[in-house]
Design a protein around this motif. Structure first.
Motif, PDB file in Angstrom:
ATOM      1  N   UNK A   8       0.826  -1.195   0.000  1.00  9.13           N
ATOM      2  CA  UNK A   8       0.000   0.000   0.000  1.00  9.13           C
ATOM      3  C   UNK A   8       0.861   1.244   0.000  1.00  9.13           C
ATOM      4  N   UNK A   9       2.010   1.189   0.685  1.00  8.44           N
ATOM      5  CA  UNK A   9       2.912   2.334   0.672  1.00  8.44           C
ATOM      6  C   UNK A   9       3.405   2.593  -0.730  1.00  8.44           C
ATOM      7  N   UNK A  10       3.782   1.515  -1.436  1.00  9.45           N
ATOM      8  CA  UNK A  10       4.275   1.655  -2.807  1.00  9.45           C
ATOM      9  C   UNK A  10       3.188   2.220  -3.717  1.00  9.45           C
ATOM     10  N   UNK A  11       1.942   1.763  -3.542  1.00  5.12           N
ATOM     11  CA  UNK A  11       0.849   2.204  -4.392  1.00  5.12           C
ATOM     12  C   UNK A  11       0.568   3.680  -4.224  1.00  5.12           C
ATOM     13  N   UNK A  12       0.728   4.174  -2.982  1.00  4.31           N
ATOM     14  CA  UNK A  12       0.384   5.564  -2.713  1.00  4.31           C
ATOM     15  C   UNK A  12       1.519   6.511  -3.058  1.00  4.31           C
ATOM     16  N   UNK A  13       2.725   6.000  -3.163  1.00 11.46           N
ATOM     17  CA  UNK A  13       3.882   6.856  -3.381  1.00 11.46           C
ATOM     18  C   UNK A  13       3.803   7.493  -4.758  1.00 11.46           C
ATOM     19  N   UNK A  14       4.049   8.787  -4.807  1.00  8.18           N
ATOM     20  CA  UNK A  14       4.008   9.499  -6.082  1.00  8.18           C
ATOM     21  C   UNK A  14       5.367   9.449  -6.749  1.00  8.18           C
ATOM     22  N   UNK A  15       5.350   9.402  -8.076  1.00 12.74           N
ATOM     23  CA  UNK A  15       6.595   9.456  -8.826  1.00 12.74           C
ATOM     24  C   UNK A  15       7.006  10.914  -9.003  1.00 12.74           C
ATOM     25  N   UNK A  16       8.179  11.111  -9.592  1.00  8.89           N
ATOM     26  CA  UNK A  16       8.714  12.465  -9.749  1.00  8.89           C
ATOM     27  C   UNK A  16       7.846  13.327 -10.658  1.00  8.89           C
ATOM     28  N   UNK A  17       7.055  12.719 -11.549  1.00 11.24           N
ATOM     29  CA  UNK A  17       6.223  13.518 -12.456  1.00 11.24           C
ATOM     30  C   UNK A  17       4.776  13.603 -11.986  1.00 11.24           C
ATOM     31  N   UNK A  18       4.530  13.218 -10.729  1.00 10.60           N
ATOM     32  CA  UNK A  18       3.190  13.355 -10.188  1.00 10.60           C
ATOM     33  C   UNK A  18       2.319  12.138 -10.356  1.00 10.60           C
ATOM     34  N   UNK A  19       2.824  11.084 -11.014  1.00 11.13           N
ATOM     35  CA  UNK A  19       2.057   9.868 -11.207  1.00 11.13           C
ATOM     36  C   UNK A  19       2.206   8.913 -10.038  1.00 11.13           C
ATOM     37  N   UNK A  20       1.628   7.734 -10.180  1.00 10.33           N
ATOM     38  CA  UNK A  20       1.721   6.703  -9.138  1.00 10.33           C
ATOM     39  C   UNK A  20       2.868   5.771  -9.489  1.00 10.33           C
ATOM     40  N   UNK A  21       3.817   5.670  -8.585  1.00  9.81           N
ATOM     41  CA  UNK A  21       5.050   4.938  -8.864  1.00  9.81           C
ATOM     42  C   UNK A  21       4.809   3.471  -9.186  1.00  9.81           C
ATOM     43  N   UNK A  22       3.892   2.834  -8.466  1.00 10.95           N
ATOM     44  CA  UNK A  22       3.680   1.406  -8.704  1.00 10.95           C
ATOM     45  C   UNK A  22       3.120   1.154 -10.100  1.00 10.95           C
ATOM     46  N   UNK A  23       2.266   2.074 -10.600  1.00  3.03           N
ATOM     47  CA  UNK A  23       1.750   1.937 -11.956  1.00  3.03           C
ATOM     48  C   UNK A  23       2.870   2.082 -12.980  1.00  3.03           C
ATOM     49  N   UNK A  24       3.714   3.075 -12.771  1.00  2.08           N
ATOM     50  CA  UNK A  24       4.844   3.270 -13.684  1.00  2.08           C
ATOM     51  C   UNK A  24       5.725   2.027 -13.724  1.00  2.08           C
ATOM     52  N   UNK A  25       5.966   1.469 -12.544  1.00  2.00           N
ATOM     53  CA  UNK A  25       6.821   0.271 -12.477  1.00  2.00           C
ATOM     54  C   UNK A  25       6.154  -0.916 -13.177  1.00  2.00           C
ATOM     55  N   UNK A  26       4.841  -1.069 -12.993  1.00  7.62           N
ATOM     56  CA  UNK A  26       4.135  -2.193 -13.614  1.00  7.62           C
ATOM     57  C   UNK A  26       4.204  -2.106 -15.134  1.00  7.62           C
ATOM     58  N   UNK A  27       3.956  -0.911 -15.675  1.00  4.10           N
ATOM     59  CA  UNK A  27       4.012  -0.760 -17.134  1.00  4.10           C
ATOM     60  C   UNK A  27       5.444  -0.910 -17.643  1.00  4.10           C
ATOM     61  N   UNK A  28       6.406  -0.462 -16.855  1.00  2.00           N
ATOM     62  CA  UNK A  28       7.805  -0.646 -17.247  1.00  2.00           C
ATOM     63  C   UNK A  28       8.135  -2.135 -17.330  1.00  2.00           C
ATOM     64  N   UNK A  29       7.635  -2.925 -16.393  1.00  5.25           N
ATOM     65  CA  UNK A  29       7.884  -4.368 -16.420  1.00  5.25           C
ATOM     66  C   UNK A  29       7.230  -5.007 -17.640  1.00  5.25           C
ATOM     67  N   UNK A  30       6.013  -4.576 -17.991  1.00  2.37           N
ATOM     68  CA  UNK A  30       5.358  -5.115 -19.183  1.00  2.37           C
ATOM     69  C   UNK A  30       6.175  -4.815 -20.434  1.00  2.37           C
ATOM     70  N   UNK A  31       6.703  -3.603 -20.534  1.00  2.00           N
ATOM     71  CA  UNK A  31       7.507  -3.251 -21.703  1.00  2.00           C
ATOM     72  C   UNK A  31       8.810  -4.037 -21.733  1.00  2.00           C
ATOM     73  N   UNK A  32       9.405  -4.261 -20.561  1.00  2.00           N
ATOM     74  CA  UNK A  32      10.629  -5.068 -20.509  1.00  2.00           C
ATOM     75  C   UNK A  32      10.344  -6.510 -20.924  1.00  2.00           C
ATOM     76  N   UNK A  33       9.174  -7.020 -20.550  1.00  2.00           N
ATOM     77  CA  UNK A  33       8.796  -8.366 -20.977  1.00  2.00           C
ATOM     78  C   UNK A  33       8.641  -8.420 -22.494  1.00  2.00           C
TER      79      UNK A  33
END
Length: 265
Positions: A8-33
């Motif tokens: 939950x901490x990861x989900x709530x944490x904001x990224x540097x551009x104002x987005x949700x960090x966990x979402x950014x990481x999830x999409x990054x993993x999909x692209x790496x796959x």
């Protein structure tokens, strides 16, 4: 006493551009796959992304639950079938965005204009605007062809390392569509050198006798894309090519900027 989990901490944490960090990481993993061919292990994802294994495992578990990733019997992870619907919808939308630019190509060149993507090992046509000539070329939107006999295929694969091109050709084979189709890997790689040197690709009667096609990639497209014009060889001559190629390149650059504006950083 706080009960917030790391998740939950990861989900709530904001990224540097104002987005949700966990979402950014999830999409990054999909692209790496996708970059890895669609199937990877957790340790490979950790090595390429720099994320710790527990974080990757938590994100992948969520993606599996949503259907965007599936776990194989060998414990590796593969892209899931739910992504297919998203990809098909995105391809149609990309074709819709491209149509005004293809219409400009038709107005300025007089020939049928197409947009195509590299989908796996195949070329798929996602948009077309037909020529106004009575003798004109038609390629059905949604049609899939192998890249080695098409101008758009050459334009797209010219940006890939030679070893990746050889691997793709080994998977697909190189059947002859006409007597002019390139049917050897060495011959195709030599043609790609010409594309890189000239800045455009030619299909000279290689997919269909009597038809010539000129193609260029769309720079910095979110997915590998190319645009082309096709017409009778009697109209798409060497002299016509000198006039058409700069128009193709200009429209590709404008389309690239338009796509970038749809996906702001």
């Amino acid at each position: 006493m706080p009960t917030s989990s790391a998740s939950s901490t990861d989900s709530a944490r904001s990224s540097s551009n104002g987005g949700v960090q966990s979402l950014e990481r999830a999409f990054d993993l999909l692209e790496r796959m996708a970059d890895a061919g669609g199937e990877v292990g957790l340790s490979e994802l950790s090595a390429s992304s720099g994320l710790p294994l527990p974080t990757i495992h938590r994100l992948m578990r969520t993606l599996v639950a949503c259907g965007y990733v599936r776990q194989q019997p060998n414990r590796r992870y593969a892209l899931g079938p739910r992504l297919i619907r998203l990809g098909e919808s995105a391809s149609r939308l990309l074709g819709t965005w491209a149509r005004p630019y293809l219409a400009r190509l038709v107005e300025e060149t007089g020939e049928t204009a197409n947009m195509a993507l590299l989908d796996g090992d195949e070329i798929v046509y996602v948009a077309q605007v037909p020529s106004k000539h009575s003798m004109r070329m038609f390629t059905e939107v949604g049609r899939r062809v192998l890249p080695h006999s098409t101008g758009v295929g050459k334009a797209l694969l010219a940006g890939f390392p030679p070893e990746e091109v050889r691997a793709l050709l080994a998977r697909t084979g190189m059947p002859a569509a006409t007597e002019k189709t390139i049917t050897t890997a060495d011959g195709f790689l030599a043609a790609l050198e010409d594309v890189r040197r000239q800045g455009y690709a030619i299909d000279d009667n290689e997919q269909e006798i009597g038809v010539r096609c000129l193609a260029v990639p769309v720079p910095d497209s979110p997915t590998a894309a190319a645009i082309s014009i096709s017409g009778p060889a009697g109209r798409v001559t060497e002299a016509a090519t000198e006039k058409i190629v700069p128009v193709l390149q200009q429209v590709a650059a404008e389309l690239s900027r338009a796509l970038a504006s749809q996906n702001p950083a």
